[in-house]
Design an enzyme around this catalytic site. Structure first.
Site, PDB file in Angstrom:
ATOM      1  N   ASP A 183       0.817  -1.159   0.026  1.00  0.00           N
ATOM      2  CA  ASP A 183      -0.013  -0.154  -0.033  1.00  0.00           C
ATOM      3  C   ASP A 183       1.008   1.250  -0.034  1.00  0.00           C
ATOM      4  O   ASP A 183       2.038   0.983   0.519  1.00  0.00           O
ATOM      5  CB  ASP A 183      -0.970   0.036   1.164  1.00  0.00           C
ATOM      6  N   ASP A 202      -7.111  -1.307  -4.137  1.00  0.00           N
ATOM      7  CA  ASP A 202      -8.375  -0.667  -3.343  1.00  0.00           C
ATOM      8  C   ASP A 202      -9.167   0.215  -4.002  1.00  0.00           C
ATOM      9  O   ASP A 202     -10.497   0.140  -3.578  1.00  0.00           O
ATOM     10  CB  ASP A 202      -7.664  -0.381  -1.936  1.00  0.00           C
TER      11      ASP A 202
END
Length: 240
Positions: A183, A202
């Site tokens: 991430d 995401d």
């Protein structure tokens, strides 16, 4: 004479034509039966968008890993290993200085997510995470692609499928090769209130889920064609 003519007509039996053999397993018959309702162009477009978004997600993760992290000078703990309290022992790579996009609000920062989107289940046992995440990703891809092929005229679903599928594939690739997901998009307000770090996959999954909700709320059931539903209603009214 007239009576004999009537008797002949009653006794006459028209010859029956044998039905053509059908093969339900053939692709053409499957399409005729309504299994594949999307046009070839729509299917190709969906696949190309999935490939492009997946490539963008994987490229962005690799770029962030190379530019915003470094290998540790010591041996890192096992991937996503936790202590007795369930706290992660440490990352596999060390995050370097973040790249600031908007001061005090938005930046790129390397992070390793052992859970799902936004850190969900990050402290669970590794075997449980793998079973849940890999199984859910594969099931979601299969279900959505079949749903896409079997429907037509549903705009929100057509937009949602490549977003969710590409996001699921992108994060699945990370889990298979790393054991965690990279991430890097970090949104916060002067570091006092911070949103969970996320990535391109995401974003696609989140937007796709919103579109799926809109599909269930606003679009027709079945193939989503209002004209076909109207025609069916008119036909039912005419037969009543």
């Amino acid at each position: 004479m007239q009576r004999r003519y009537i008797v002949l007509r009653v006794c006459y039996v028209s010859p029956t034509v044998p039905a053509e053999p059908t093969d339900s397993a053939s692709p053409s018959n499957a399409a005729k039966a309504g299994f594949i309702r999307r046009s070839p162009g729509a299917i190709v477009a969906c696949v190309l968008v999935i490939v492009a978004l997946t490539a963008l997600d994987l490229w962005s993760k690799q770029a962030v890993e190379q530019q915003l992290s470094r290998a540790p000078s010591w041996d890192p703990p096992a991937v996503c290993a936790t202590d007795e309290a369930g706290k992660l022992l440490g990352p596999q790579r060390i995050a370097t200085a973040p790249y600031v996009i908007i001061e005090d609000y938005l930046e790129l920062h390397y992070a390793e997510n052992c859970g799902a989107a936004f850190g969900f289940m990050r402290n669970q046992a590794p075997w449980l995470r793998s079973a849940v995440f890999v199984g859910a990703a594969i099931a979601a891809v299969i279900f959505l692609m079949l749903r896409f092929l079997q429907t037509t005229g549903v705009r929100y679903l057509a937009w949602a499928v490549p977003l969710v599928v590409s996001g699921a594939i992108g994060n699945l690739v990370d889990r298979i090769r790393y054991g965690y997901v990279v991430d890097f998009i970090r949104a916060h307000w002067q570091y006092k209130y911070e949103y969970p770090t996320f990535n391109v996959a995401d974003c696609g999954i989140t937007i796709g889920i919103v579109l799926l909700l809109m599909h269930s709320l606003f679009e027709e059931s079945g193939d989503g064609s209002p004209s076909k539903k109207k025609a069916a209603a008119e036909e039912a009214g005419a037969s009543s």
